[in-house]
Design an enzyme around this catalytic site. Structure first.
Site, PDB file in Angstrom:
ATOM      1  CB  SER A  77      -0.931   0.020   1.217  1.00 33.92           C
ATOM      2  OG  SER A  77      -0.189   0.004   2.417  1.00 33.92           O
TER       3      SER A  77
ATOM      4  CG  HIS B  77      -0.908   3.943   4.658  1.00 34.06           C
ATOM      5  ND1 HIS B  77      -2.197   3.563   4.980  1.00 34.06           N
ATOM      6  CD2 HIS B  77      -0.349   2.871   4.043  1.00 34.06           C
ATOM      7  CE1 HIS B  77      -2.400   2.317   4.587  1.00 34.06           C
ATOM      8  NE2 HIS B  77      -1.287   1.880   4.019  1.00 34.06           N
TER       9      HIS B  77
ATOM     10  CG  ASP C  27      -4.142   5.545   6.886  1.00 38.97           C
ATOM     11  OD1 ASP C  27      -2.964   5.293   7.219  1.00 38.97           O
ATOM     12  OD2 ASP C  27      -4.661   5.087   5.855  1.00 38.97           O
TER      13      ASP C  27
END
Length: 369
Positions: A34, A327, A324
């Site tokens: 991600s 990340h 978040d």
């Protein structure tokens, strides 16, 4: 004349000689999770690892979600821009064509993906590293059919390669009792399994033409907001950080050994642990005010896991290290990229093409979804 032309067509088919000559650019092929995903998971309709809702992407382009797990750019975006490299589009982007690949490369990164196939299985859909390599093989077939075998081999051998995975193999596998690996292995045996798998995958990539490659290690993943909030003290989870350090040590040895063993290879290991740790440990030094909680959160309900339209944003996103629970923010990615450029001496590709090849690559940092 017709007979001669038929012979040419047969030769093209048998030998893989392209009818088009490729004046190919230097591009990147990125394999990751991600932290590097630029939109693949958006097209995985059943995936629970998504960055498809506001407020993701709020500080980039038109401010709408674009598949990046941040409010803005990834570290790979920023370093690639500074090096003069094109940004590789997501493999699943509907606009991807052979011409786009030749101009920009491809990004196969997938949120929730890991080195191991079983990692992130509770996200339902995601690309593991083996799957990403399989997709890369398909990309090679497309390019060979476009420009021929000889030109394609040259194109892929001159490209830059980035491999940046591993956090999910711990956070969304080994450290979660829901996964069988958590009770099948201990710290030592799981590390052997994980790094041994990575070694096999890097050999496969070399066999597919990856000659200039950089593998990025893990940062202090025990310090991401999710790990802090799950601890009793709110501090970094040192056991998790130790796993990251041990992974870096073991995988660094593998990469360095492969660089010596594999013919015509320039393989390097990028240890970004200290870079990210410095930003988290000394946020004020880098202009941040918060390094332990997410900018996008659901009030006092934590962990919220993902940022959603009902979430509340911090007043100044540039002051938060984390966007978040997992990340970094755009500002933190910019800072991390700047420090990595200094540490590894990344140069613009137009300054390196005339000299002996070295893997001047665009990396991704550490903590993950």
């Amino acid at each position: 004349m017709k007979f001669d032309f038929a012979i040419v067509i047969i030769a093209v088919s048998m030998l893989g000689i392209g009818l088009e000559r490729c004046d190919c650019k230097m591009v990147q092929f990125i394999f990751g999770d991600s932290l590097s995903d630029v939109g693949n998971n958006i097209y995985l309709s059943k995936s629970l690892a998504q960055a498809s809702l506001p407020w993701y992407g709020i500080d980039m382009g038109n401010g709408l979600p674009n598949g990046r797990f941040s409010n803005g750019r990834t570290v790979a975006d920023i370093i690639g821009d500074n090096m003069g490299l094109p940004r590789p589009p997501a493999f699943l982007d509907p606009s991807l064509t052979e011409d786009v690949i030749l101009e920009n490369g491809v990004n196969y990164a997938s949120g929730g993906g890991g080195i191991l196939n079983e990692t992130g299985s509770f996200f339902i859909q995601r690309f593991s590293l083996y799957k990403q390599i399989e997709l890369f093989e398909g990309t090679q077939e497309l390019i060979r059919s476009k420009i021929g075998k000889v030109e394609a081999e040259k194109f892929f051998q001159e490209a830059r390669y980035v491999v940046a995975l591993g956090s999910n193999d711990f956070i969304n596998n080994y450290l979660m009792p829901l996964y069988s690996d958590s009770w099948t292995y201990n710290d030592e045996t799981f590390m052997d399994y994980l790094v041994g798998t990575l070694q096999d995958q890097l050999k496969v990539l070399h066999g597919l033409g990856a000659r200039q490659l950089m593998v990025f290690g893990l940062g202090p993943m025990g310090c991401i907001p999710l790990q802090r909030v799950l601890s009793t003290s709110g501090n970094c989870q040192e056991k998790t950080n130790k796993l990251a350090l041990n992974f870096n040590k073991a995988s660094s040895k593998v990469v360095n050994d492969l660089g010596k063993q594999l013919p015509n290879s320039s393989y390097r290991f990028g240890d970004a642990y200290d870079v990210v740790n410095n930003v988290i440990s000394n946020p004020s030094k880098y202009g941040f005010e918060n390094a332990d909680s997410p900018c996008c959160s659901f009030g006092r309900i934590r962990p919220a896991l993902t940022c959603i339209p009902a979430s509340k944003l911090c007043k100044d996103r540039s002051k938060y290290v984390f966007w978040d629970e997992y990340h970094p923010s755009d500002k933190a990615n910019e800072m991390i990229a700047t420090e990595l450029i200094k540490k590894f001496g990344f140069k613009r590709v137009d300054q390196t093409q005339s000299s002996s090849p070295s893997p001047e690559l665009a990396p991704s940092p550490t903590s993950d979804d």
